[in-house]
Write an enzyme that holds these catalytic residues in place. Structure first.
Site, mmCIF file in Angstrom:
data_model
loop_
_atom_site.group_PDB
_atom_site.id
_atom_site.type_symbol
_atom_site.label_atom_id
_atom_site.label_comp_id
_atom_site.label_asym_id
_atom_site.label_seq_id
_atom_site.Cartn_x
_atom_site.Cartn_y
_atom_site.Cartn_z
ATOM 1 N N HIS A 1 0.863 -1.113 0.027
ATOM 2 C CA HIS A 1 0.076 0.086 -0.156
ATOM 3 C C HIS A 1 0.830 1.260 0.006
ATOM 4 O O HIS A 1 0.692 2.222 -0.927
ATOM 5 C CB HIS A 1 -0.990 -0.018 1.269
ATOM 6 C CG HIS A 1 -1.508 1.211 1.307
ATOM 7 N ND1 HIS A 1 -3.131 1.235 0.792
ATOM 8 C CD2 HIS A 1 -1.652 2.490 1.942
ATOM 9 C CE1 HIS A 1 -3.588 2.417 1.234
ATOM 10 N NE2 HIS A 1 -2.674 3.161 1.778
ATOM 11 N N GLU A 2 1.847 1.214 0.736
ATOM 12 C CA GLU A 2 2.699 2.438 0.975
ATOM 13 C C GLU A 2 3.645 2.630 -0.415
ATOM 14 O O GLU A 2 3.582 3.657 -0.623
ATOM 15 C CB GLU A 2 3.568 2.387 2.219
ATOM 16 C CG GLU A 2 2.945 2.459 3.562
ATOM 17 C CD GLU A 2 1.832 3.357 3.824
ATOM 18 O OE1 GLU A 2 1.906 4.720 3.093
ATOM 19 O OE2 GLU A 2 0.727 3.131 4.250
ATOM 20 N N HIS B 1 1.853 4.705 -2.967
ATOM 21 C CA HIS B 1 1.979 6.131 -2.660
ATOM 22 C C HIS B 1 3.500 6.395 -3.245
ATOM 23 O O HIS B 1 3.511 7.310 -3.784
ATOM 24 C CB HIS B 1 1.812 6.292 -1.206
ATOM 25 C CG HIS B 1 0.502 6.244 -0.698
ATOM 26 N ND1 HIS B 1 -0.656 6.928 -0.734
ATOM 27 C CD2 HIS B 1 0.156 5.537 0.204
ATOM 28 C CE1 HIS B 1 -1.673 6.816 -0.352
ATOM 29 N NE2 HIS B 1 -1.356 5.665 0.617
#
Length: 152
Positions: free
Chosen positions: A67-68, A71
């Site tokens: 998920h990170e 980003h």
């Protein structure tokens, strides 16, 4: 798991799922409370909540890292990296990363610790409080009688 293993896991997941290297640092941050991890825009680093590894294991950490990394890679490419952006949502689906992490079970609402007890002299009603009450200033809410501190 220590920070060296976390860094190598981030680099490995970045290459295998995104086909791009992760060139910045990944570390644990014990101060994170309500989130599994975060991507820092200024330094391009990733911080992970160690409580998720302790409670939910390696698979949950892999999901948070993916998920990170979404980003991270989108921000470096100049695309929409925020949760509301369609680029971000599309990349999450492509790499099978969770949009939100499961809440921790260790984080529960703490029960109110009652430390002070007072009794009305007139109606004998007992009031329990977390903070101390000035008995010369406050009276019973039921009958307006005087209060006295009691020990339970």
């Amino acid at each position: 798991m220590d920070e060296i293993h976390l860094q190598s896991l981030c680099e490995e997941l970045s290459l295998s799922f995104f086909g791009k290297p992760f060139k910045h640092s990944a570390r644990f941050n014990k101060r994170l409370r309500t989130t599994g991890g975060r991507y820092l825009l200024k330094t391009h680093d990733i911080e992970i909540n160690p409580k998720y590894f302790e409670e939910q294991g390696l698979e949950a950490i892999k999901g948070i890292i993916k998920h990170e990394l979404c980003h991270y890679h989108l921000h470096l490419e100049g695309k929409g990296y925020q949760h509301r952006d369609s680029d971000f949502r599309l990349l999450l689906k492509q790499v099978d990363a969770p949009r939100f992490c499961k809440p921790l079970t260790m984080v529960k609402k703490r029960r109110l610790e009652l430390k002070h007890s007072y009794q009305c002299i007139t109606c004998h009603h007992i009031f329990e409080r977390k903070k101390r009450v000035d008995v010369s200033r406050y009276v019973c809410g039921r009958c307006k009688g005087k209060l006295k501190k009691i020990q339970l």
